[in-house]
Write a protein that holds these residues in place. Structure first.
Motif, PDB file in Angstrom:
ATOM      1  N   ASP A  98       4.548  -7.504   4.419  1.00 21.64           N
ATOM      2  CA  ASP A  98       4.589  -6.141   4.647  1.00 21.64           C
ATOM      3  C   ASP A  98       3.878  -5.173   3.434  1.00 21.64           C
ATOM      4  O   ASP A  98       4.303  -5.115   2.571  1.00 21.64           O
ATOM      5  N   ARG A  99       2.415  -4.897   3.583  1.00 25.43           N
ATOM      6  CA  ARG A  99       1.516  -4.204   2.528  1.00 25.43           C
ATOM      7  C   ARG A  99       2.147  -2.848   2.014  1.00 25.43           C
ATOM      8  O   ARG A  99       2.200  -2.582   1.156  1.00 25.43           O
ATOM      9  N   GLN A 100       2.711  -2.291   3.229  1.00 24.72           N
ATOM     10  CA  GLN A 100       3.361  -1.050   2.815  1.00 24.72           C
ATOM     11  C   GLN A 100       4.696  -0.940   2.052  1.00 24.72           C
ATOM     12  O   GLN A 100       4.743  -0.329   0.855  1.00 24.72           O
ATOM     13  N   ARG A 101       5.418  -1.914   2.195  1.00 21.64           N
ATOM     14  CA  ARG A 101       6.653  -2.174   1.414  1.00 21.64           C
ATOM     15  C   ARG A 101       6.367  -2.434   0.131  1.00 21.64           C
ATOM     16  O   ARG A 101       6.905  -2.384  -1.055  1.00 21.64           O
ATOM     17  N   ILE A 102       5.380  -3.700  -0.111  1.00 26.39           N
ATOM     18  CA  ILE A 102       4.763  -3.972  -1.344  1.00 26.39           C
ATOM     19  C   ILE A 102       4.075  -2.904  -2.142  1.00 26.39           C
ATOM     20  O   ILE A 102       4.399  -2.958  -3.185  1.00 26.39           O
TER      21      ILE A 102
END
Length: 134
Positions: A98-102
């Motif tokens: 989950d690139r947004q969370r990362i």
């Protein structure tokens, strides 16, 4: 004294601390790194696209050399921390980051560590030396 706070509201289901605990394990950190660049670390899949659908748990298991239940446990921890998402295709579960969370985790760390810096201490080029301002 600087108190480490979560950069996101307490009501949020996502926590910086939970994410850090999830990646504190060497195997989970390694898997997350692989998932961030799946085409460099895994062969093409028959039932799902590495980038769009994620990586099959079987491929992750083979690459890391752990048992499938152990890998599933690691992936559950990463998913619970909000760092990966999963979907089932046929009989397999596919994981992707989950690139947004990362990105949120990186921002939270920058904010929290930045808030801690400059409070009377500064570091030199050697991480084992700390100089105190007078």
């Amino acid at each position: 004294m600087t108190i480490l706070t979560n950069a996101y509201p307490e009501s949020s289901s996502w926590s910086t601390v939970a994410a850090l605990k999830a990646i504190a394990n060497e195997n989970r950190l390694r898997i997350l790194g692989w998932l961030l660049d799946p085409t460099a670390h895994f062969p093409p899949q028959r039932d799902g696209d590495l980038v769009e659908d994620g990586v099959c748990v079987g491929f992750i298991t083979d690459k890391i050399g752990l048992s499938q239940p152990t890998v599933t446990s690691h992936m559950s921890i990463l998913a619970d921390a909000g760092l990966v998402t999963h979907r089932k295709i046929k009989n397999w579960v596919f994981y992707k980051p989950d690139r947004q969370r990362i990105a949120r985790l990186r921002t939270a760390l920058d904010l929290q560590l930045g808030a801690m810096g400059g409070k009377g201490k500064e570091t030199t080029n050697r991480p084992d030396e700390v100089q105190t301002r007078r």
